[in-house]
Design a protein around this motif. Sequence first.
Motif, PDB file in Angstrom:
ATOM      1  N   LEU A 105       1.021  -1.256   0.072  1.00  0.00           N
ATOM      2  CA  LEU A 105       0.135  -0.043  -0.085  1.00  0.00           C
ATOM      3  C   LEU A 105       0.753   1.222   0.119  1.00  0.00           C
ATOM      4  N   ASP A 106       0.433   2.398  -0.809  1.00  0.00           N
ATOM      5  CA  ASP A 106       1.259   3.403  -0.576  1.00  0.00           C
ATOM      6  C   ASP A 106       1.495   3.813   0.733  1.00  0.00           C
ATOM      7  N   THR A 109      -1.529   5.589   2.362  1.00  0.00           N
ATOM      8  CA  THR A 109      -2.843   4.760   2.200  1.00  0.00           C
ATOM      9  C   THR A 109      -3.207   3.862   3.360  1.00  0.00           C
ATOM     10  N   TYR A 136     -11.317  -1.136  -1.998  1.00  0.00           N
ATOM     11  CA  TYR A 136     -10.707   0.310  -1.560  1.00  0.00           C
ATOM     12  C   TYR A 136     -11.989   0.926  -1.235  1.00  0.00           C
ATOM     13  N   HIS A 190       0.597   2.632  -7.632  1.00  0.00           N
ATOM     14  CA  HIS A 190      -0.251   3.780  -7.663  1.00  0.00           C
ATOM     15  C   HIS A 190      -1.247   3.614  -8.459  1.00  0.00           C
ATOM     16  N   GLN A 191      -1.833   2.326  -8.372  1.00  0.00           N
ATOM     17  CA  GLN A 191      -3.015   2.095  -9.620  1.00  0.00           C
ATOM     18  C   GLN A 191      -4.211   3.150  -9.599  1.00  0.00           C
ATOM     19  N   ILE A 192      -4.682   3.001  -8.192  1.00  0.00           N
ATOM     20  CA  ILE A 192      -6.176   3.624  -8.169  1.00  0.00           C
ATOM     21  C   ILE A 192      -5.724   5.137  -8.371  1.00  0.00           C
ATOM     22  N   LYS A 193      -4.613   5.609  -7.673  1.00  0.00           N
ATOM     23  CA  LYS A 193      -4.408   7.147  -7.962  1.00  0.00           C
ATOM     24  C   LYS A 193      -4.337   7.411  -9.306  1.00  0.00           C
ATOM     25  N   LEU A 206      -7.481   7.347   0.743  1.00  0.00           N
ATOM     26  CA  LEU A 206      -7.608   5.767   0.030  1.00  0.00           C
ATOM     27  C   LEU A 206      -7.267   4.755   1.323  1.00  0.00           C
TER      28      LEU A 206
HETATM   29  N1  URA Z   1      -3.711   2.116  -5.562  1.00  0.00           N
HETATM   30  C1  URA Z   1      -3.062   3.264  -5.076  1.00  0.00           C
HETATM   31  O1  URA Z   1      -2.813   4.224  -5.775  1.00  0.00           O
HETATM   32  N2  URA Z   1      -2.434   3.165  -4.046  1.00  0.00           N
HETATM   33  C2  URA Z   1      -2.389   2.162  -2.993  1.00  0.00           C
HETATM   34  O2  URA Z   1      -1.879   2.393  -2.037  1.00  0.00           O
HETATM   35  C3  URA Z   1      -3.318   0.903  -3.627  1.00  0.00           C
HETATM   36  C4  URA Z   1      -3.837   1.076  -4.813  1.00  0.00           C
END
Ligand code: URA
Length: 237
Positions: A105-106, A109, A136, A190-193, A206
């Motif tokens: 996790l970042d 996060t 998430y 950083h996928q979700i970001k 997050l």
């Molecule tokens: N996606 C993100 O950008 N950060 C995370 O820590 C996990 C998933």
Amino acid sequence: MALERLDKLLASTGRWSRSEVKRLVREGRVLVNGRVAASAEEKYDAQCDAVCVDGERLRLERFVYVMLHKPAGVLSATEDGRGKTVLDLLPEEYRKRGLFPVGRLDKDTEGLLLLTDDGQLAHELLSPKKHVDKVYFTRVEGELTEDDAAAFADGMRLGDGLECLPAGLEILSAGAQSEALVTLREGKFHQIKRMFAARGKPVVYLKRLSMGTLVLDESLAPGEWRELDEAELRKLK
Ligand code: URA
């Protein structure tokens, strides 16, 4: 030599509950050192005794599985000269066992992080082929719309060429800031970001809520941890 009851030893593999072990023993399907086990209450040594179920020799080394509510500001690495890591939140005895976080996790996060010394389980939870969904909670700047949800569902292609697998976006509230649940089957950097940035809606908060069947225990405050119970481990495996 540490002796433990057969039902406890077999339940610790995460494959059966204690009551299922009792049934296996009654049905004569459990052999210890080549002899049919008479009772689930008999005690054996995981290191020395050979335990087989339906002819399969079981690995009975004890792995450790820890659920941590990761706080923001801590790195999910095992070592880092630059700051505090999630291992610094665990007692010395766990650090010595060589526990490592299952996926990253970042730093900013929060939420569910599993730590273990079971490399095989870690591999299975992280492989996109095994279809382990990670959910998430996300808060972003800007108003989320069904177009964003459709883009996530189609599988986004990001500016740097990264092709994302289809992802879930369930909008919980939409306004100047919006909240949503995101479901991913993979875990790129950083996928979700990056996915939200590509939609022009930067992430401001997050938190990971679940990983497959494993759900963050909300009674754990950020920074707190506990070992998984037998039911959690069985479902996960
Ligand atoms: N996606 C993100 O950008 N950060 C995370 O820590 C996990 C998933």
